[in-house]
Write a protein that holds these residues in place. Structure first.
Motif, mmCIF file in Angstrom:
data_model
loop_
_atom_site.group_PDB
_atom_site.id
_atom_site.type_symbol
_atom_site.label_atom_id
_atom_site.label_comp_id
_atom_site.label_asym_id
_atom_site.label_seq_id
_atom_site.Cartn_x
_atom_site.Cartn_y
_atom_site.Cartn_z
ATOM 1 N N VAL A 1 71.030 48.641 -10.342
ATOM 2 C CA VAL A 1 71.106 48.833 -8.884
ATOM 3 C C VAL A 1 71.824 50.139 -8.558
ATOM 4 C CG1 VAL A 1 72.072 47.886 -6.737
ATOM 5 C CG2 VAL A 1 70.866 46.382 -8.330
ATOM 6 N N LYS A 2 72.826 50.488 -9.349
ATOM 7 C CA LYS A 2 73.543 51.761 -9.137
ATOM 8 C C LYS A 2 72.554 52.917 -9.305
ATOM 9 C CE LYS A 2 77.952 53.639 -9.204
ATOM 10 N NZ LYS A 2 77.629 54.274 -7.968
ATOM 11 N N SER A 3 71.661 52.788 -10.297
ATOM 12 C CA SER A 3 70.709 53.882 -10.547
ATOM 13 C C SER A 3 69.625 53.940 -9.459
ATOM 14 C CB SER A 3 70.077 53.742 -11.935
ATOM 15 O OG SER A 3 69.148 52.675 -11.946
ATOM 16 N N LEU A 4 69.540 52.896 -8.641
ATOM 17 C CA LEU A 4 68.557 52.899 -7.540
ATOM 18 C C LEU A 4 69.102 53.601 -6.291
ATOM 19 C CD1 LEU A 4 67.210 49.207 -7.622
ATOM 20 C CD2 LEU A 4 66.091 51.232 -8.544
ATOM 21 N N GLU A 5 70.399 53.975 -6.343
ATOM 22 C CA GLU A 5 71.023 54.574 -5.155
ATOM 23 C C GLU A 5 70.244 55.769 -4.620
ATOM 24 O OE1 GLU A 5 75.214 55.344 -5.856
ATOM 25 O OE2 GLU A 5 75.621 53.184 -5.614
ATOM 26 N N SER A 6 69.763 56.615 -5.534
ATOM 27 C CA SER A 6 69.081 57.840 -5.089
ATOM 28 C C SER A 6 67.560 57.643 -4.974
ATOM 29 C CB SER A 6 69.379 58.982 -6.062
ATOM 30 O OG SER A 6 68.970 58.579 -7.352
ATOM 31 N N LEU A 7 67.101 56.401 -5.126
ATOM 32 C CA LEU A 7 65.653 56.146 -5.054
ATOM 33 C C LEU A 7 65.115 56.434 -3.645
ATOM 34 C CD1 LEU A 7 63.661 54.739 -7.217
ATOM 35 C CD2 LEU A 7 63.726 52.808 -5.655
ATOM 36 N N ASP A 8 63.978 57.115 -3.579
ATOM 37 C CA ASP A 8 63.329 57.322 -2.280
ATOM 38 C C ASP A 8 61.820 57.331 -2.479
ATOM 39 O OD1 ASP A 8 62.628 59.795 -3.297
ATOM 40 O OD2 ASP A 8 64.223 60.870 -2.265
ATOM 41 N N LYS A 9 61.073 57.768 -1.468
ATOM 42 C CA LYS A 9 59.623 57.606 -1.586
ATOM 43 C C LYS A 9 58.983 58.517 -2.635
ATOM 44 C CE LYS A 9 57.664 60.194 2.235
ATOM 45 N NZ LYS A 9 56.996 60.083 3.510
ATOM 46 N N SER A 10 59.760 59.452 -3.176
ATOM 47 C CA SER A 10 59.204 60.283 -4.255
ATOM 48 C C SER A 10 58.988 59.441 -5.528
ATOM 49 C CB SER A 10 60.106 61.484 -4.556
ATOM 50 O OG SER A 10 61.332 61.036 -5.075
ATOM 51 N N ALA A 11 59.564 58.231 -5.563
ATOM 52 C CA ALA A 11 59.366 57.353 -6.725
ATOM 53 C C ALA A 11 58.066 56.554 -6.630
ATOM 54 C CB ALA A 11 60.544 56.390 -6.848
ATOM 55 N N VAL A 12 57.390 56.658 -5.491
ATOM 56 C CA VAL A 12 56.121 55.912 -5.321
ATOM 57 C C VAL A 12 55.027 56.613 -6.132
ATOM 58 C CG1 VAL A 12 54.387 55.162 -3.645
ATOM 59 C CG2 VAL A 12 56.818 55.068 -3.061
ATOM 60 N N LEU A 13 54.294 55.833 -6.890
ATOM 61 C CA LEU A 13 53.317 56.407 -7.832
ATOM 62 C C LEU A 13 52.083 56.989 -7.136
ATOM 63 C CD1 LEU A 13 53.828 53.744 -10.588
ATOM 64 C CD2 LEU A 13 53.915 56.207 -11.012
ATOM 65 N N ASP A 14 51.447 57.894 -7.848
ATOM 66 C CA ASP A 14 50.252 58.601 -7.385
ATOM 67 C C ASP A 14 49.200 57.645 -6.791
ATOM 68 O OD1 ASP A 14 48.184 60.553 -7.212
ATOM 69 O OD2 ASP A 14 47.427 59.909 -9.174
ATOM 70 N N GLY A 15 48.759 57.930 -5.582
ATOM 71 C CA GLY A 15 47.655 57.186 -4.972
ATOM 72 C C GLY A 15 48.041 55.920 -4.222
ATOM 73 N N VAL A 16 49.311 55.487 -4.361
ATOM 74 C CA VAL A 16 49.705 54.190 -3.797
ATOM 75 C C VAL A 16 49.569 54.157 -2.266
ATOM 76 C CG1 VAL A 16 51.697 52.663 -3.412
ATOM 77 C CG2 VAL A 16 51.164 53.473 -5.714
#
Ligand code: BG6
Ligand code: MG
Length: 216
Positions: free
Chosen positions: A81-96
């Motif tokens: 969960v700590k590593s998810l802190e910086s997660l944003d929409k750039s983590a959404v995969l190609d075409g989704v």
């Protein structure tokens, strides 16, 4: 007739697989387990947190009580969960985003079917939260994939019969779960070579571009 598509989360919608791997690897190191590899991590794909922990503990002769196992799983989750802190929409995969928009404009329902109890948090952080008619995840289920429970709950939430649902999965456990639930199974990414899937594609991006080409 296909009336709904149920998406797995990790490895299908978002690139969180690597973050799961890093957190398990750190836990393994803290336990002085040295031989935890990507191959082991592949067997964690699609299955619950506790089942994933067993893959790590297989690598040691040490025995752990149920209480200790819960503490270890919680420790891994805190790191994850700590590593998810910086997660944003750039983590959404190609075409989704394109594929979901296409499905919704075609009147096809969309749902998430994931083992992860962090599903709501991840959907929120990646701007995917409002893109689905329903979410079924580890918070709703008692049984881990390959049991079909998570997908059957998703189908029930959107009110579509399992035989009219397609599941998109990147894990062997997930493909098996979809077939056990009487659904169509599309294998993507890491599950591309799974022979139990009805069709296989390298990514959602390539699937969407193929559909788009026929629509021109
Ligand atoms: C699945 C992952 O989506 O979720 C597994 O593929 C993971 O590797 C499982 O163990 C449970 O996730 P969480 O976030 O509830 O620990
Ligand atoms: Mg997955």
């Amino acid at each position: 007739m296909i009336k709904a598509v149920i998406f797995d989360l990790d490895g299908v919608l978002v690139t969180t697989d690597e973050l799961h791997f890093k957190a398990w690897k750190r836990l393994a190191e803290e336990l002085d387990i040295t031989g935890f590899t990507k191959d082991d991590n592949a067997r964690q794909r699609g299955v619950s947190r506790m089942a994933s922990l067993e893959v790590v503990l297989e690598k040691t002769d040490r025995k752990f009580s149920d209480e200790e196992k819960l503490t270890l799983a919680e420790k891994k989750n805190d790191m994850y969960v700590k590593s998810l802190e910086s997660l944003d929409k750039s983590a959404v995969l190609d075409g989704v985003f394109d594929f979901i928009a296409y499905l919704r404009s075609s009147g096809i329902k969309t749902a998430v079917g994931s083992a992860s109890k962090n599903t709501p948090l991840i959907l929120e952080k990646t701007d995917l939260a409002d893109k689905f008619d329903a979410v079924s995840c580890g918070l709703d289920t008692q049984k881990s994939k390959p049991d079909p429970e998570v997908f059957l709950i998703a189908a029930q939430k959107i009110g579509i019969a399992p035989s009219e649902c397609v599941v998109i999965e990147d894990s062997d456990a997930g493909i098996e779960a979809a077939k056990a639930g009487g659904m169509y199974a599309v294998a993507v990414g890491e599950a591309e070579n799974n022979s139990k899937a009805d069709i296989s594609v390298s990514s959602l991006g390539s699937l969407y571009r193929t559909i788009e080409m026929f629509g021109r």
